[in-house]
Design a protein around this motif. Structure first.
Motif, PDB file in Angstrom:
ATOM      1  N   ILE A 260       0.863  -1.183   0.000  1.00 53.27           N
ATOM      2  CA  ILE A 260       0.000   0.000   0.000  1.00 53.27           C
ATOM      3  C   ILE A 260       0.892   1.223   0.000  1.00 53.27           C
ATOM      4  N   TYR A 261       0.674   2.103  -0.953  1.00 49.32           N
ATOM      5  CA  TYR A 261       1.404   3.362  -1.018  1.00 49.32           C
ATOM      6  C   TYR A 261       0.398   4.490  -0.824  1.00 49.32           C
ATOM      7  N   LEU A 262       0.616   5.259   0.248  1.00 47.21           N
ATOM      8  CA  LEU A 262      -0.341   6.276   0.683  1.00 47.21           C
ATOM      9  C   LEU A 262       0.360   7.615   0.810  1.00 47.21           C
ATOM     10  N   ASN A 263      -0.207   8.643   0.200  1.00 43.59           N
ATOM     11  CA  ASN A 263       0.318   9.991   0.391  1.00 43.59           C
ATOM     12  C   ASN A 263       0.039  10.411   1.825  1.00 43.59           C
ATOM     13  N   THR A 264       1.098  10.856   2.526  1.00 45.48           N
ATOM     14  CA  THR A 264       0.975  11.183   3.946  1.00 45.48           C
ATOM     15  C   THR A 264       1.569  12.551   4.240  1.00 45.48           C
TER      16      THR A 264
ATOM     17  N   ASN B  47      -7.506  12.195  10.293  1.00 46.83           N
ATOM     18  CA  ASN B  47      -8.700  11.370  10.084  1.00 46.83           C
ATOM     19  C   ASN B  47      -8.923  11.075   8.602  1.00 46.83           C
ATOM     20  N   ARG B  48      -8.643  12.050   7.749  1.00 47.46           N
ATOM     21  CA  ARG B  48      -8.803  11.829   6.312  1.00 47.46           C
ATOM     22  C   ARG B  48      -7.797  10.788   5.809  1.00 47.46           C
ATOM     23  N   ARG B  49      -6.553  10.881   6.301  1.00 47.79           N
ATOM     24  CA  ARG B  49      -5.541   9.898   5.884  1.00 47.79           C
ATOM     25  C   ARG B  49      -5.907   8.497   6.382  1.00 47.79           C
ATOM     26  N   ARG B  50      -6.432   8.424   7.592  1.00 47.58           N
ATOM     27  CA  ARG B  50      -6.876   7.121   8.106  1.00 47.58           C
ATOM     28  C   ARG B  50      -8.000   6.553   7.257  1.00 47.58           C
ATOM     29  N   LEU B  51      -8.928   7.399   6.865  1.00 48.00           N
ATOM     30  CA  LEU B  51     -10.036   6.948   6.013  1.00 48.00           C
ATOM     31  C   LEU B  51      -9.510   6.470   4.670  1.00 48.00           C
ATOM     32  N   GLN B  52      -8.576   7.221   4.079  1.00 48.08           N
ATOM     33  CA  GLN B  52      -7.981   6.793   2.811  1.00 48.08           C
ATOM     34  C   GLN B  52      -7.279   5.446   2.982  1.00 48.08           C
ATOM     35  N   PHE B  53      -6.568   5.299   4.103  1.00 47.77           N
ATOM     36  CA  PHE B  53      -5.859   4.045   4.355  1.00 47.77           C
ATOM     37  C   PHE B  53      -6.853   2.888   4.499  1.00 47.77           C
ATOM     38  N   LYS B  54      -7.956   3.109   5.208  1.00 44.12           N
ATOM     39  CA  LYS B  54      -8.984   2.072   5.344  1.00 44.12           C
ATOM     40  C   LYS B  54      -9.533   1.673   3.978  1.00 44.12           C
TER      41      LYS B  54
ATOM     42  N   PRO C  77      -4.993 -12.415   8.765  1.00 43.04           N
ATOM     43  CA  PRO C  77      -3.684 -12.003   9.305  1.00 43.04           C
ATOM     44  C   PRO C  77      -3.209 -10.661   8.748  1.00 43.04           C
ATOM     45  N   TYR C  78      -3.512 -10.397   7.489  1.00 35.79           N
ATOM     46  CA  TYR C  78      -3.160  -9.114   6.879  1.00 35.79           C
ATOM     47  C   TYR C  78      -3.971  -7.994   7.528  1.00 35.79           C
ATOM     48  N   ALA C  79      -5.257  -8.257   7.692  1.00 35.89           N
ATOM     49  CA  ALA C  79      -6.152  -7.249   8.279  1.00 35.89           C
ATOM     50  C   ALA C  79      -5.716  -6.885   9.690  1.00 35.89           C
ATOM     51  N   THR C  80      -5.289  -7.872  10.459  1.00 37.79           N
ATOM     52  CA  THR C  80      -4.844  -7.608  11.827  1.00 37.79           C
ATOM     53  C   THR C  80      -3.671  -6.639  11.842  1.00 37.79           C
ATOM     54  N   GLN C  81      -2.671  -6.883  11.002  1.00 35.91           N
ATOM     55  CA  GLN C  81      -1.503  -6.001  10.943  1.00 35.91           C
ATOM     56  C   GLN C  81      -1.883  -4.600  10.482  1.00 35.91           C
ATOM     57  N   LEU C  82      -2.680  -4.522   9.440  1.00 36.61           N
ATOM     58  CA  LEU C  82      -3.017  -3.217   8.874  1.00 36.61           C
ATOM     59  C   LEU C  82      -3.952  -2.426   9.783  1.00 36.61           C
ATOM     60  N   GLU C  83      -4.858  -3.089  10.471  1.00 39.51           N
ATOM     61  CA  GLU C  83      -5.764  -2.394  11.383  1.00 39.51           C
ATOM     62  C   GLU C  83      -5.021  -1.850  12.595  1.00 39.51           C
ATOM     63  N   GLN C  84      -3.939  -2.501  13.002  1.00 40.23           N
ATOM     64  CA  GLN C  84      -3.125  -1.956  14.083  1.00 40.23           C
ATOM     65  C   GLN C  84      -2.556  -0.601  13.693  1.00 40.23           C
ATOM     66  N   LEU C  85      -2.178  -0.450  12.433  1.00 38.98           N
ATOM     67  CA  LEU C  85      -1.655   0.836  11.961  1.00 38.98           C
ATOM     68  C   LEU C  85      -2.747   1.900  11.953  1.00 38.98           C
ATOM     69  N   ILE C  86      -3.954   1.520  11.580  1.00 39.66           N
ATOM     70  CA  ILE C  86      -5.052   2.486  11.523  1.00 39.66           C
ATOM     71  C   ILE C  86      -5.262   3.126  12.889  1.00 39.66           C
ATOM     72  N   ASN C  87      -5.160   2.342  13.946  1.00 39.36           N
ATOM     73  CA  ASN C  87      -5.432   2.839  15.290  1.00 39.36           C
ATOM     74  C   ASN C  87      -4.201   3.365  16.019  1.00 39.36           C
ATOM     75  N   ASP C  88      -3.043   3.357  15.385  1.00 41.03           N
ATOM     76  CA  ASP C  88      -1.797   3.762  16.034  1.00 41.03           C
ATOM     77  C   ASP C  88      -1.500   5.241  15.754  1.00 41.03           C
ATOM     78  N   ASN C  89      -1.797   6.102  16.725  1.00 43.20           N
ATOM     79  CA  ASN C  89      -1.552   7.541  16.553  1.00 43.20           C
ATOM     80  C   ASN C  89      -0.082   7.838  16.301  1.00 43.20           C
ATOM     81  N   ALA C  90       0.812   7.125  16.969  1.00 44.04           N
ATOM     82  CA  ALA C  90       2.240   7.355  16.789  1.00 44.04           C
ATOM     83  C   ALA C  90       2.653   7.116  15.335  1.00 44.04           C
TER      84      ALA C  90
END
Length: 162
Positions: free
Chosen positions: A24-28, A36-43, A64-77
């Protein structure tokens, strides 16, 4: 950082049989009120990855992929740390690799049997350091270009004077 990226890419390419891979390549770009917009785009990109996975690798479990990626969605750091023009995320359901890229491209998702590292390679081709000697009729200066910035260096005492 260059060595770390090279080692990460070597490690990824040695694990090609451990796929399929999601990239996944996301403009950040750094806009703090835009998290919140970046998180929505990532979702949305994660949902696209799930769709592609079901199409290209129907026997592979997405959980297993969803678990890893969802951890990033909720990780403010994560969202506060990766504020460069673009962030690349590559996972094979066990290992997660994150690359900060200096040149943005369009957001996109790739699901493939091999890791999609072309955007990382293309980005690294633009990053290089060099020295610049500026000569005038009555002066000279030495500059070092490091990480996109010029810094004037002091000439050694034995350097010829104008």
């Amino acid at each position: 950082m260059e060595t770390m990226v090279k080692n990460d890419l070597n490690q990824l390419m040695q694990q090609r049989e451990d796929g399929p891979y999601i990239a996944i390549y996301l403009n950040t770009a750094v806009v703090l009120n835009d998290l919140n917009r970046r998180r929505l785009q990532f979702k949305q990109l994660v949902n696209e990855a799930e769709t592609q996975m079901a199409h290209h690798f129907p026997k592979t479990e997405f959980a297993p992929y969803a678990t890893q990626l969802e951890q990033l969605i909720n990780d403010n750091a994560f969202w506060l740390q990766h504020t460069g023009p673009q962030t690349g995320i590559i996972t094979n359901s066990r290992d997660l690799h994150i690359f900060d890229l200096q040149y943005p491209t369009d957001n996109h998702v790739s699901v493939n049997s091999m890791p999609a590292i072309r955007p990382v390679l293309a980005d690294r081709q633009h990053q290089f350091d060099f020295d610049l000697l500026a000569l005038n009729e009555d002066s000279m200066a030495l500059y070092a270009q490091r990480d996109g910035s010029f810094v004037e260096l002091d000439l050694p005492a034995e350097a010829p004077a104008p």
